[in-house]
Design a protein around this motif. Sequence first.
Motif, PDB file in Angstrom:
ATOM      1  N   PRO A 173      56.340  38.435  41.613  1.00  0.00           N
ATOM      2  CA  PRO A 173      56.982  37.436  40.746  1.00  0.00           C
ATOM      3  C   PRO A 173      58.366  37.901  40.291  1.00  0.00           C
ATOM      4  O   PRO A 173      58.593  39.084  40.057  1.00  0.00           O
ATOM      5  CB  PRO A 173      56.045  37.334  39.542  1.00  0.00           C
ATOM      6  CG  PRO A 173      54.745  37.911  39.988  1.00  0.00           C
ATOM      7  CD  PRO A 173      55.081  38.913  41.051  1.00  0.00           C
TER       8      PRO A 173
ATOM      9  N   ASN B 277      51.884  39.101  43.683  1.00  0.00           N
ATOM     10  CA  ASN B 277      51.335  37.773  43.381  1.00  0.00           C
ATOM     11  C   ASN B 277      49.829  37.716  43.591  1.00  0.00           C
ATOM     12  O   ASN B 277      49.108  37.111  42.797  1.00  0.00           O
ATOM     13  CB  ASN B 277      52.018  36.709  44.252  1.00  0.00           C
ATOM     14  CG  ASN B 277      53.445  36.469  43.846  1.00  0.00           C
ATOM     15  OD1 ASN B 277      53.786  36.549  42.663  1.00  0.00           O
ATOM     16  ND2 ASN B 277      54.299  36.183  44.807  1.00  0.00           N
TER      17      ASN B 277
ATOM     18  N   SER C 211      47.256  36.959  40.587  1.00  0.00           N
ATOM     19  CA  SER C 211      46.402  35.779  40.661  1.00  0.00           C
ATOM     20  C   SER C 211      44.936  36.150  40.485  1.00  0.00           C
ATOM     21  O   SER C 211      44.205  35.508  39.722  1.00  0.00           O
ATOM     22  CB  SER C 211      46.617  35.079  41.994  1.00  0.00           C
ATOM     23  OG  SER C 211      45.784  33.959  42.104  1.00  0.00           O
TER      24      SER C 211
END
Length: 186
Positions: free
Chosen positions: A22, A36, A40
């Motif tokens: 990110p 990421n 997540s």
Amino acid sequence: MTDEQIKQCITCKEVKPLESFPSRPSLPDGREGECNSCRSLRRKTGDGYLKERLRKHYYRSGGKGDLTLEQLREIESQKRCTYCGCVLYDEIRMVDHVYSLGQLWSLNCAINMVACCRSCNSSKRDSHVYDFYQRSDKFTTAQWEEFVYKFARRAMRCEPSKEELEQWSIGFELEAKELKEYLQRA
């Protein structure tokens, strides 16, 4: 790839392209330390995701309401869409405010929130729940009756009688009508 185009994730320790992280302009390389994928997974498996959702609900409501993390967890654990009855899985699961935050009677509390699918959430938008019931092909009479029962039971904190359920259903219809009239005058 050069060393400037790759980075090691602080969680999985894999070396990945910078695009896998990110963006964070305030950091020296402009990217977060966690990729990421790991971010997540962490957000979905821990309370981080729910805490972020709770924070966003309070932000959107201007700090109104009393929704707790446990209540949000219970809402998110529902297995079927409140409006159409489809099976919910993570990719389509949404939390909807029965009375949208822009409406006069809206609150950011467990009574006013239900789990639904992405399709119903985007179709309902900020309309009154009764208006959505009237125009939706998927929000059947059986689903409506179940919605009214569950809403009344949460609001009353006891089992509603058949007469009380009829009154709740009529009440939703009258509210929708009053809201339309109010918006036309405004």
